[in-house]
Scaffold this motif. Sequence first.
Motif, short mmCIF file in Angstrom:
data_model
loop_
_atom_site.label_atom_id
_atom_site.label_comp_id
_atom_site.label_asym_id
_atom_site.label_seq_id
_atom_site.Cartn_x
_atom_site.Cartn_y
_atom_site.Cartn_z
N TYR A 29 -9.60 -0.26 0.98
CA TYR A 29 -8.46 0.14 0.15
C TYR A 29 -8.96 0.14 -1.29
CZ TYR A 29 -6.83 -2.12 4.39
OH TYR A 29 -6.72 -2.51 5.71
N ILE B 85 -7.87 5.78 -2.14
CA ILE B 85 -8.44 6.11 -0.83
C ILE B 85 -8.19 4.94 0.12
CG2 ILE B 85 -10.59 6.56 0.44
CD1 ILE B 85 -11.71 7.84 -2.11
N GLY B 86 -7.62 5.25 1.27
CA GLY B 86 -7.44 4.23 2.30
C GLY B 86 -8.19 4.66 3.55
N GLY C 168 0.84 -1.21 0.00
CA GLY C 168 0.00 0.00 0.00
C GLY C 168 0.87 1.25 0.00
N ARG C 169 0.55 2.18 -0.88
CA ARG C 169 1.38 3.37 -1.05
C ARG C 169 0.74 4.58 -0.40
NH1 ARG C 169 3.96 3.44 -6.38
NH2 ARG C 169 2.64 5.16 -7.01
N GLY C 170 1.55 5.35 0.30
CA GLY C 170 1.07 6.61 0.87
C GLY C 170 1.74 7.76 0.16
N ASP D 168 -5.84 14.29 4.35
CA ASP D 168 -6.01 13.39 5.50
C ASP D 168 -7.34 13.67 6.19
OD1 ASP D 168 -3.42 12.63 5.01
OD2 ASP D 168 -2.56 13.70 6.72
C1 BTN Z 1 -1.57 9.02 2.53
O1 BTN Z 1 -2.22 9.50 3.46
O2 BTN Z 1 -0.33 9.02 2.56
C2 BTN Z 1 -2.29 8.43 1.37
C3 BTN Z 1 -2.68 7.00 1.62
C4 BTN Z 1 -3.46 6.38 0.49
C5 BTN Z 1 -3.70 4.91 0.69
C6 BTN Z 1 -4.58 4.32 -0.36
S1 BTN Z 1 -5.10 2.68 0.05
C7 BTN Z 1 -5.74 2.48 -1.55
C8 BTN Z 1 -4.79 3.14 -2.51
N1 BTN Z 1 -3.75 2.23 -2.92
C9 BTN Z 1 -2.55 2.58 -2.45
O3 BTN Z 1 -1.49 1.95 -2.62
N2 BTN Z 1 -2.65 3.73 -1.77
C10 BTN Z 1 -4.01 4.22 -1.75
#
Ligand code: BTN
Length: 271
Positions: free
Chosen positions: A77, A149-150, A60-62, A120
Amino acid sequence: MAEFSKGLNLQDIEGHLDTKFIARKIYYFDRIDSTNLKAKEIGGEEVEGTIVLAEEQIGGRGRLGRTWASPRGKGLYLSIILKPDISPDKLSQITLIAAAALCKALEDMGMEGKIKWPNDIILGNRKVCGILTEIAFKSNKINHCIMGIGINVNLDRGDIPEELRDKAGSLKIFTGKEIKREELLGRVLNHFERLYLPFKEEREISKSIEISRKHSLLIGRNVRIRGESKEEIGEVLDINEKGELVVKFKDSRIEAIFSGEVSIRGIDGYI
Ligand code: BTN
């Protein structure tokens, strides 16, 4: 549509959906590296509004190269494939639309989320949702956008990485109750479409701005703004009609800050 035991019930999600094109096609993965990566890959061929949804992400990427903890069956997710005809500088406005949609959905379910501009959502002093908007280019032009969106829905404290426990929380930790993920997802997507359509058709984002102001965590507060090479302290005055953060700096200079230019940290603690 298939139903997955212990996982998200896709029929149930459909039952909550009231959209014309958002999530009318759903790619569901039991486990995936990142829904954003998948959406980027398939977005060129897919219709606008298609979503990629996963029960668990192992990569999962932020924002800013961070990771997004995505434990199985506990969160939401997803990535929405969007095809607005906009220049990259308007991307932050789509993030704002998503933040507004998240707040409205939480409000529907009795929770008062705050937006820590730009991406956020905070509940009870803890981050519970994050948004990662990305662009896929083709021949130097925008091909599609990915709205990732997470949402930390039913995570328990132990599901949150130890080093983040003073900053991140979940809806369940805050309310003390399990939240129905299908209902929440349906509500988020419904609100997103309602707010996104006027933007797509007429670049109209006034409703999203109004919601962002109402739910803003930052307006009226002192914040520390981190640019690439410097850090400045100022007071947030407003979110303007373009969705930018209006800040008054110590030297009385007033500037509108674009999303992505800076990262913002509160002076007092976690944000
Ligand atoms: C952040 O606040 O840094 C952004 C987070 C975003 C997370 C969501 S989870 C679904 C989608 N796929 C990912 O890899 N990242 C986003």
